[in-house]
Write a protein that holds these residues in place. Structure first.
Motif, short mmCIF file in Angstrom:
data_model
loop_
_atom_site.label_atom_id
_atom_site.label_comp_id
_atom_site.label_asym_id
_atom_site.label_seq_id
_atom_site.Cartn_x
_atom_site.Cartn_y
_atom_site.Cartn_z
N ALA A 81 -22.89 14.55 -42.77
CA ALA A 81 -23.40 13.66 -44.01
C ALA A 81 -22.20 12.65 -44.80
O ALA A 81 -22.53 11.75 -44.96
CB ALA A 81 -24.17 14.35 -45.09
N SER A 85 -21.73 8.73 -44.48
CA SER A 85 -22.50 8.25 -45.86
C SER A 85 -21.83 6.83 -46.28
O SER A 85 -22.56 5.97 -46.73
CB SER A 85 -22.38 9.21 -47.01
N PRO A 88 -23.85 3.27 -43.63
CA PRO A 88 -25.24 3.63 -43.34
C PRO A 88 -25.88 2.62 -42.45
O PRO A 88 -26.75 1.94 -42.77
CB PRO A 88 -25.81 3.55 -44.71
N ASN A 92 -26.38 5.65 -37.61
CA ASN A 92 -26.05 6.68 -38.13
C ASN A 92 -27.38 7.40 -38.96
O ASN A 92 -27.17 8.60 -39.16
CB ASN A 92 -24.93 6.14 -39.30
N ASP A 93 -28.06 6.48 -39.41
CA ASP A 93 -29.28 7.07 -39.92
C ASP A 93 -30.19 8.04 -38.93
O ASP A 93 -30.47 9.39 -39.40
CB ASP A 93 -30.50 6.12 -40.49
N PHE A 96 -28.01 11.25 -38.64
CA PHE A 96 -28.20 11.98 -39.77
C PHE A 96 -29.29 12.80 -39.96
O PHE A 96 -29.37 13.97 -40.32
CB PHE A 96 -27.89 11.10 -41.17
N CYS A 139 -26.94 17.70 -48.82
CA CYS A 139 -26.91 16.95 -47.46
C CYS A 139 -27.79 15.68 -47.83
O CYS A 139 -27.60 14.55 -47.88
CB CYS A 139 -27.21 17.28 -46.48
N LYS A 140 -29.12 15.92 -48.09
CA LYS A 140 -30.29 14.89 -48.50
C LYS A 140 -29.98 13.91 -49.57
O LYS A 140 -29.94 12.49 -49.34
CB LYS A 140 -31.42 15.39 -48.45
N GLU A 142 -26.82 13.65 -51.02
CA GLU A 142 -25.62 13.00 -50.50
C GLU A 142 -26.06 11.20 -49.79
O GLU A 142 -25.87 10.53 -50.14
CB GLU A 142 -24.82 13.70 -49.54
N ARG A 143 -27.02 11.68 -49.00
CA ARG A 143 -27.61 10.31 -47.98
C ARG A 143 -28.37 9.48 -48.96
O ARG A 143 -28.18 8.28 -48.64
CB ARG A 143 -28.45 10.90 -47.13
N TYR A 144 -29.38 9.99 -49.83
CA TYR A 144 -29.87 8.91 -50.68
C TYR A 144 -29.11 8.29 -51.55
O TYR A 144 -29.21 7.11 -51.75
CB TYR A 144 -31.03 9.93 -51.50
N ASN A 147 -27.67 5.47 -49.44
CA ASN A 147 -28.62 4.50 -49.22
C ASN A 147 -29.03 3.48 -50.86
O ASN A 147 -29.03 2.60 -50.59
CB ASN A 147 -29.96 5.15 -49.05
#
Length: 407
Positions: A81, A85, A88, A92-93, A96, A139-140, A142-144, A147
């Protein structure tokens, strides 16, 4: 006694073999790694202790602690992630989503329960000894955050005028009396300077026919988003949410309904973030307030078991309620975390945090770029609700501060 030539050669060969064996043995001893497992080298308390011990230094311990508990899978997901990150892209989405376990075979039991169309109450909680994979939620989160940072300042795809075409009606409940809200929430609202006299209760119901992704007219299976909108105070309270996705999975008895089969029975405009932003922007415009002023989003009275368990694990201290149920007691002002911290990411990674993250993405043009986002976790006694007895439980809340606008 003289040895024959053959005997002497055999004896020398035997001595050489013994010497070679001894050398190999000594070499192995000198280079041998102690045969102990990772848990012995780095003692880690049992998973259930993580929710009954004082809070620990989260940032320094969570990566190693949870990599051991999940056999390094969570650790790998975390670093994957972080590595993507800052870039994006759609490719990669996809990578991920696979890494953090959105597929059924890799998702945690808590995540499967949260996405299976179930609506658990406090009486249908996960078992106390069921471990919480906090690294998964970090992890989630971090991704949000990635975004949100990468979102382009484009106009929202949907506006208030699109709701009716997608089967939604919006009912105005009028300004509710403050006593309707539980004291825990009122304390948070007072602290943020919310003028309760400006609250407007609006409920979006999916109750009319709509045109689906296949251009077919469909009857709704249900959906409801109820919130208090207060643009003058830059405050939104998400009171009750039942997504069309959850209703469809429940109505069709198919917890795994997804993809084209799901889009055929729900309208294109269906997520909490899209619907809520459309109503927020319209409400703000009607009151001559800039929709981009939104700063606070309160996720009210959280009953989802997965989110509750993450909140408990982040705080690290729970109590025993009636019937042996686990109870988190953190009255306002609760615990506040920066969204960039490990705790903040874990809370943002819950389903309730995800909605706020996507609301920030949907409203990016109006909201602008924000810095200093924070989240406050707190609870309130259930006995505080008028007409309700003390059931030994607590109401759970998450208050998200989107941060100050910097561009």
């Amino acid at each position: 006694m003289m040895l024959s030539t053959e005997s002497r050669i055999a004896h020398q060969a035997f001595v050489a073999l013994v010497a070679l064996s001894a050398l190999i043995f000594l070499t192995a001893i000198l280079h041998q790694t102690p045969s102990i497992n990772a848990a012995q080298r780095h003692p880690v308390p049992p998973a259930e202790i993580l929710t009954s011990r004082p809070a620990y230094n989260f940032d320094k311990t969570y990566r190693h602690r949870f990599s051991i508990q999940r056999n390094h899978l969570a650790h790998q997901r975390f670093h994957a992630a972080r590595s993507i990150s800052e870039n994006p892209t759609p490719a990669n989405d996809s990578t991920f989503l696979k890494l953090i376990g959105h597929s059924r075979e890799h998702s945690t039991p808590l995540e499967r329960n949260a996405t299976a169309g179930r609506h658990p109450s406090l009486g249908k909680r996960a078992e106390p000894d069921e471990p919480v994979d906090l690294a998964y939620y970090i992890c989630k989160g971090e991704r949000y955050l990635a975004n949100i940072r990468a979102a382009r300042p484009d106009p929202p795809r949907w506006a208030f005028g699109n709701l009716a075409h997608n089967g939604w009606t919006v009912d105005d409940g009028g300004p509710p009396l403050p006593r309707v809200l539980y004291p825990g929430a009122l304390a948070a609202m007072r602290a943020k300077g919310v003028d309760n006299g400006r609250n407007v209760e609006r409920t979006a119901n999916l109750e009319n026919s709509f045109v689906n992704s296949r251009q077919e007219v469909k009857n709704p299976l249900g959906g409801e988003y109820q919130s208090l909108y207060n643009p003058p105070s830059a405050f939104l309270l998400a009171h009750y949410s039942e997504s069309p996705t959850a209703h469809a999975r429940d109505a069709l008895s198919n917890p795994q309904l997804s993809g084209p089969a799901l889009s055929a029975v729900i309208p294109p405009l269906h997520t909490w973030a899209d619907v809520t932003w459309a109503v927020w922007a319209a409400t703000a415009a009607a009151q001559n307030v800039d929709a981009g002023a939104l700063r606070y989003v309160l996720r009210y009275n959280i009953f989802t078991a997965a989110t509750q368990r993450v909140m408990e694990a982040v705080v690290g201290v729970v109590e025993a309620g009636r019937g042996g149920r686990r109870v988190l007691r953190v009255p306002w002002p609760g615990r506040e975390y920066a969204l960039e911290s490990a705790e903040g990411k874990a809370l943002l990674g819950t389903s309730h945090g995800a909605g706020v993250a996507w609301l920030s993405v949907v409203g990016r043009k109006a909201l602008g770029r924000r810095e200093g986002g924070r989240v406050t976790l707190f609870t309130g006694r259930r006995a505080e609700a008028a007409g309700e007895g003390d059931e030994g439980g607590e109401f759970y809340y998450l208050l998200f501060d989107l941060g100050r606008k910097v561009g």
